[in-house]
Design an enzyme around this catalytic site. Sequence first.
Site, mmCIF file in Angstrom:
data_model
loop_
_atom_site.group_PDB
_atom_site.id
_atom_site.type_symbol
_atom_site.label_atom_id
_atom_site.label_comp_id
_atom_site.label_asym_id
_atom_site.label_seq_id
_atom_site.Cartn_x
_atom_site.Cartn_y
_atom_site.Cartn_z
ATOM 1 N N ARG A 5 26.286 32.196 8.831
ATOM 2 C CA ARG A 5 24.742 31.330 9.572
ATOM 3 C C ARG A 5 23.700 30.978 8.406
ATOM 4 O O ARG A 5 23.311 31.542 7.262
ATOM 5 C CB ARG A 5 24.389 32.031 10.686
ATOM 6 N N ASN A 93 23.090 33.636 23.568
ATOM 7 C CA ASN A 93 21.558 33.613 23.568
ATOM 8 C C ASN A 93 21.083 32.368 22.632
ATOM 9 O O ASN A 93 19.822 31.774 23.133
ATOM 10 C CB ASN A 93 20.775 35.056 23.107
ATOM 11 N N GLU A 94 21.316 31.671 22.021
ATOM 12 C CA GLU A 94 21.684 30.427 21.408
ATOM 13 C C GLU A 94 21.272 29.546 22.999
ATOM 14 O O GLU A 94 20.095 28.498 22.446
ATOM 15 C CB GLU A 94 22.329 30.459 20.714
ATOM 16 N N LEU A 95 22.342 29.569 23.355
ATOM 17 C CA LEU A 95 22.285 28.420 24.827
ATOM 18 C C LEU A 95 21.335 28.483 25.748
ATOM 19 O O LEU A 95 21.075 27.609 25.606
ATOM 20 C CB LEU A 95 23.851 28.440 25.270
#
Length: 238
Positions: A5, A93-95
């Site tokens: 990432r 969680n990002e979503l």
Amino acid sequence: MSSQRGSLNGSSSSSVGWKYDVFLNFQGEDTGKRFTDHLFAAMDRKGFKVFKGDKELERETPISMELVKTIEESRISIVVFSRRYASCTWCLNELAKIVECMKIRRQIVIPIFYDVEPSVPRHQKGVFEEAFAKHEEIFKENLQNVQMWRNALQEVANLKGFHLKDRHESEFIRAIVEEVSSKLGGSTSTFMNLKKLLVSCLDQLQAQAQTMRIQWGRSVISSSPFFFFLNFFPEGIR
């Protein structure tokens, strides 16, 4: 999400108030080294500033404040739904944060359905249903989070997006890049082209001066509008 990432391209976002043009949300094992990497490279060539996951940001649950800020500072989020997407709490969680930014910051969200039918994430059936059954077992003490993931998934999966189907990936990626360019108004690539043109003009002036054996004094060069433009920007974006 992939354990890799944090890879950024070197161009500058043209959107006022946004640090990045695009944030990529994806499941690394499914698409990180293939489709998503190719999409990143295509947008990079177009001059967009893109955030793609890298190991520089450690995987955490919940996601780190640094990553939260990155999502908030992105003009567009591209969500790549794939077969193992719902199994990854990192992706979910990002979503959830992306959906929050879509509502509060008017972030543009584009779903991509890669190797999965749109109905699967939309109705959370098949492999997505199996993934959420496991989440509910693992997080039975915090089912509120699981429901938050379900809601975010359903909301984004119902947006207008792109479905690979039987198309060639190169054609598919080209269509996505064109859509991103349209959403950004083409301003980023226009900025990059303008800077390249000014650099080219300065190079031509210097070549002509050398050919004609004209001794350009330092004061003359420094007074050039092209020279001023180049020195106005940090070295990193030349």
